[in-house]
Motif scaffolding. Structure first.
Motif, PDB file in Angstrom:
ATOM      1  N   GLN A 217     -16.148 -20.120 -16.459  1.00  0.00           N
ATOM      2  CA  GLN A 217     -15.025 -19.976 -15.513  1.00  0.00           C
ATOM      3  C   GLN A 217     -14.583 -21.338 -14.970  1.00  0.00           C
ATOM      4  OE1 GLN A 217     -16.335 -17.421 -12.399  1.00  0.00           O
ATOM      5  NE2 GLN A 217     -14.562 -16.049 -12.628  1.00  0.00           N
ATOM      6  N   GLY A 218     -15.563 -22.154 -14.618  1.00  0.00           N
ATOM      7  CA  GLY A 218     -15.262 -23.485 -14.068  1.00  0.00           C
ATOM      8  C   GLY A 218     -14.544 -24.350 -15.096  1.00  0.00           C
ATOM      9  N   TYR A 219     -14.969 -24.229 -16.345  1.00  0.00           N
ATOM     10  CA  TYR A 219     -14.364 -25.027 -17.423  1.00  0.00           C
ATOM     11  C   TYR A 219     -12.906 -24.608 -17.655  1.00  0.00           C
ATOM     12  CZ  TYR A 219     -13.815 -27.061 -22.100  1.00  0.00           C
ATOM     13  OH  TYR A 219     -13.376 -27.777 -23.184  1.00  0.00           O
ATOM     14  N   VAL A 220     -12.700 -23.294 -17.754  1.00  0.00           N
ATOM     15  CA  VAL A 220     -11.335 -22.790 -17.983  1.00  0.00           C
ATOM     16  C   VAL A 220     -10.444 -23.238 -16.820  1.00  0.00           C
ATOM     17  CG1 VAL A 220      -9.922 -20.680 -18.114  1.00  0.00           C
ATOM     18  CG2 VAL A 220     -12.044 -20.850 -19.432  1.00  0.00           C
ATOM     19  N   ALA A 221     -10.954 -23.155 -15.588  1.00  0.00           N
ATOM     20  CA  ALA A 221     -10.161 -23.570 -14.419  1.00  0.00           C
ATOM     21  C   ALA A 221      -9.819 -25.065 -14.513  1.00  0.00           C
ATOM     22  CB  ALA A 221     -10.930 -23.278 -13.132  1.00  0.00           C
ATOM     23  N   GLU A 222     -10.768 -25.885 -14.966  1.00  0.00           N
ATOM     24  CA  GLU A 222     -10.484 -27.329 -15.094  1.00  0.00           C
ATOM     25  C   GLU A 222      -9.381 -27.582 -16.115  1.00  0.00           C
ATOM     26  OE1 GLU A 222     -13.704 -30.047 -15.748  1.00  0.00           O
ATOM     27  OE2 GLU A 222     -14.613 -29.606 -13.801  1.00  0.00           O
ATOM     28  N   LEU A 223      -9.459 -26.881 -17.263  1.00  0.00           N
ATOM     29  CA  LEU A 223      -8.443 -27.083 -18.300  1.00  0.00           C
ATOM     30  C   LEU A 223      -7.063 -26.648 -17.791  1.00  0.00           C
ATOM     31  CD1 LEU A 223     -10.205 -25.946 -21.628  1.00  0.00           C
ATOM     32  CD2 LEU A 223      -9.945 -28.253 -20.743  1.00  0.00           C
ATOM     33  N   GLY A 227      -3.293 -28.652 -17.034  1.00  0.00           N
ATOM     34  CA  GLY A 227      -2.003 -28.285 -17.622  1.00  0.00           C
ATOM     35  C   GLY A 227      -2.095 -27.395 -18.855  1.00  0.00           C
ATOM     36  N   TRP A 228      -3.325 -26.991 -19.247  1.00  0.00           N
ATOM     37  CA  TRP A 228      -3.444 -26.098 -20.407  1.00  0.00           C
ATOM     38  C   TRP A 228      -2.924 -24.711 -20.035  1.00  0.00           C
ATOM     39  CZ3 TRP A 228      -7.442 -26.319 -24.691  1.00  0.00           C
ATOM     40  CH2 TRP A 228      -7.865 -27.642 -24.930  1.00  0.00           C
ATOM     41  N   PRO A 229      -2.201 -24.032 -20.946  1.00  0.00           N
ATOM     42  CA  PRO A 229      -1.905 -22.616 -20.713  1.00  0.00           C
ATOM     43  C   PRO A 229      -3.235 -21.841 -20.650  1.00  0.00           C
ATOM     44  CG  PRO A 229      -0.638 -23.495 -22.577  1.00  0.00           C
ATOM     45  CD  PRO A 229      -1.651 -24.532 -22.210  1.00  0.00           C
ATOM     46  N   PRO A 230      -3.362 -20.881 -19.705  1.00  0.00           N
ATOM     47  CA  PRO A 230      -4.640 -20.173 -19.535  1.00  0.00           C
ATOM     48  C   PRO A 230      -5.183 -19.572 -20.837  1.00  0.00           C
ATOM     49  CG  PRO A 230      -3.157 -19.639 -17.746  1.00  0.00           C
ATOM     50  CD  PRO A 230      -2.374 -20.499 -18.679  1.00  0.00           C
ATOM     51  N   ALA A 231      -4.289 -19.012 -21.694  1.00  0.00           N
ATOM     52  CA  ALA A 231      -4.781 -18.380 -22.934  1.00  0.00           C
ATOM     53  C   ALA A 231      -5.415 -19.435 -23.846  1.00  0.00           C
ATOM     54  CB  ALA A 231      -3.642 -17.678 -23.656  1.00  0.00           C
ATOM     55  N   ASP A 232      -4.831 -20.626 -23.915  1.00  0.00           N
ATOM     56  CA  ASP A 232      -5.392 -21.694 -24.755  1.00  0.00           C
ATOM     57  C   ASP A 232      -6.736 -22.169 -24.192  1.00  0.00           C
ATOM     58  OD1 ASP A 232      -3.072 -21.444 -26.128  1.00  0.00           O
ATOM     59  OD2 ASP A 232      -2.300 -23.452 -25.719  1.00  0.00           O
ATOM     60  N   ALA A 233      -6.794 -22.252 -22.863  1.00  0.00           N
ATOM     61  CA  ALA A 233      -8.050 -22.699 -22.223  1.00  0.00           C
ATOM     62  C   ALA A 233      -9.164 -21.708 -22.557  1.00  0.00           C
ATOM     63  CB  ALA A 233      -7.853 -22.819 -20.718  1.00  0.00           C
ATOM     64  N   GLU A 234      -8.833 -20.416 -22.480  1.00  0.00           N
ATOM     65  CA  GLU A 234      -9.851 -19.407 -22.787  1.00  0.00           C
ATOM     66  C   GLU A 234     -10.249 -19.445 -24.259  1.00  0.00           C
ATOM     67  OE1 GLU A 234      -8.637 -15.711 -20.929  1.00  0.00           O
ATOM     68  OE2 GLU A 234      -8.706 -16.797 -19.018  1.00  0.00           O
ATOM     69  N   SER A 235      -9.273 -19.663 -25.140  1.00  0.00           N
ATOM     70  CA  SER A 235      -9.590 -19.765 -26.578  1.00  0.00           C
ATOM     71  C   SER A 235     -10.524 -20.942 -26.835  1.00  0.00           C
ATOM     72  CB  SER A 235      -8.343 -20.037 -27.404  1.00  0.00           C
ATOM     73  OG  SER A 235      -7.529 -18.952 -27.399  1.00  0.00           O
ATOM     74  N   PHE A 236     -10.260 -22.038 -26.154  1.00  0.00           N
ATOM     75  CA  PHE A 236     -11.110 -23.212 -26.382  1.00  0.00           C
ATOM     76  C   PHE A 236     -12.526 -22.964 -25.857  1.00  0.00           C
ATOM     77  CE2 PHE A 236     -12.499 -27.660 -26.190  1.00  0.00           C
ATOM     78  CZ  PHE A 236     -12.262 -27.963 -27.522  1.00  0.00           C
ATOM     79  N   ALA A 237     -12.625 -22.261 -24.733  1.00  0.00           N
ATOM     80  CA  ALA A 237     -13.957 -21.908 -24.214  1.00  0.00           C
ATOM     81  C   ALA A 237     -14.689 -21.002 -25.221  1.00  0.00           C
ATOM     82  CB  ALA A 237     -13.834 -21.228 -22.857  1.00  0.00           C
ATOM     83  N   ASP A 238     -13.929 -20.147 -25.906  1.00  0.00           N
ATOM     84  CA  ASP A 238     -14.533 -19.283 -26.942  1.00  0.00           C
ATOM     85  C   ASP A 238     -15.164 -20.118 -28.053  1.00  0.00           C
ATOM     86  OD1 ASP A 238     -13.597 -17.061 -25.658  1.00  0.00           O
ATOM     87  OD2 ASP A 238     -11.961 -16.651 -27.074  1.00  0.00           O
TER      88      ASP A 238
END
Ligand SMILES: NC(=O)c1ccc[n+]([C@@H]2O[C@H](COP(=O)([O-])OP(=O)(O)OC[C@H]3O[C@@H](n4cnc5c(N)ncnc54)[C@H](OP(=O)(O)O)[C@@H]3O)[C@@H](O)[C@H]2O)c1
Length: 281
Positions: A217-223, A227-238
């Protein structure tokens, strides 16, 4: 097999660039292709495909992740008389539950593998795990430069594979008959944690780099904050998930099988990259 040019797609990328230089070091003719390569080729513009395939006998395919363009490309390659294909795929893609695939990368790679295997051409599949060069040319390079790698990977480890070894396996498969029908899973010789990896880079470069484990969660929030779109941030965390959960800790023997020698260690990668100026100040 060797007088006609070998087409290398992704020729400016981490593996393709090394495939080009290792082939040229052997005096073999190469068509180095990419949007910004010597030969202009764009996966998304089918009008560029025929010129890339004209008069070619063998191809290294680095696909556009998240697409299913390899199947039509291979069909067209067969019509051009191409005989041999080496496909860049990824380790773990056929492992049930390996990772969430919200961006369709794993699905695309699986489709490409099937297309190549069903093509009727000679094929070899390279399935590397995490590239060591992610620390010098890829996802983690900026973090190394600023001295802090922040990732949701806990104390997970993986046997990072040196792209020089990946390229050496690809070159062998492009130029020798005995690799037809082989799937080579590629890793380094030993799993290392991200903490160990950055400590090894620190030792090789003399600069301090530390690893800071984050929650997903912390990582996705940082991305998202960057400026990352939330969906891209979550994909990268995946993408990081198999590292965190230990699914990437296993060692694969593809380098030894294809080349008859062990893979390079992470320390060898770090020392040679530092010596070649791969981490400029
Ligand atoms: N990095 C890892 O740790 C890792 C691990 C396992 C598997 N993989 C897989 O390995 C593959 C990536 O290989 P890589 O690391 O060697 O490549 P890379 O360094 O990511 O480079 C990508 C290459 O593709 C080219 N490219 C990008 N968009 C293109 C387009 N629309 N048309 C034509 N070419 C295009 C780029 O060149 P231009 O920009 O000049 O066009 C570049 O040469 C991916 O399929 C990835 O899933 C990566």
């Amino acid at each position: 097999m060797t007088e006609l040019p070998i087409l290398v797609t992704g020729a400016t990328g981490k593996s393709g660039r090394r495939v080009v230089s290792q082939l040229r070091a052997r005096g073999l003719p190469v068509r180095a292709a990419g949007r910004n390569g010597e030969h202009v080729f764009d996966w998304t513009d089918r009008g560029t495909w025929d010129a890339a395939l004209e008069g070619v006998r063998s191809i290294y395919i680095v696909q556009l992740d998240g697409t299913k363009l390899v199947r039509p490309f291979v069909e067209r390659a067969a019509r051009h008389g191409v005989r041999r294909i080496v496909l860049a795929s990824g380790r773990g893609i056929d492992m049930p539950g390996y990772a969430q695939d919200s961006s369709g990368v794993l699905e695309g790679l699986l489709d490409s593998e099937t297309a190549v295997r069903e093509s009727g051409l000679e094929w070899t599949i390279s399935r590397p795990g995490w590239f060591a060069q992610n620390f010098s040319e890829g996802f983690f390079a900026d973090a190394v430069r600023v001295g802090e790698l922040r990732l949701p990977a806990g104390d997970g480890a993986t046997a990072f594979v040196d792209a020089e070894d990946i390229a050496a396996v690809v070159v062998a498969a492009l130029t020798e008959d005995r690799h037809a029908g082989q799937i080579y899973e590629l890793s380094g010789p030993r799993a290392v944690t991200l903490g160990e990896a950055v400590a090894t880079i620190s030792e090789a470069t003399g600069r301090e780099v530390r690893y800071v484990p984050l929650s997903v969660q912390g990582y996705v929030a940082e991305l998202v904050q960057q400026g990352w779109p939330p969906a891209d941030a979550e994909s990268f965390a995946d993408v990081i998930e198999p590292l965190r959960t230990g699914k990437d800790e296993y060692v694969s023997n593809g380098v030894q099988r294809a080349l008859g020698r062990p893979p390079r260690t992470f320390a060898e990668f770090a020392r040679s990259t530092a010596a070649a100026g791969g981490w400029p100040a």
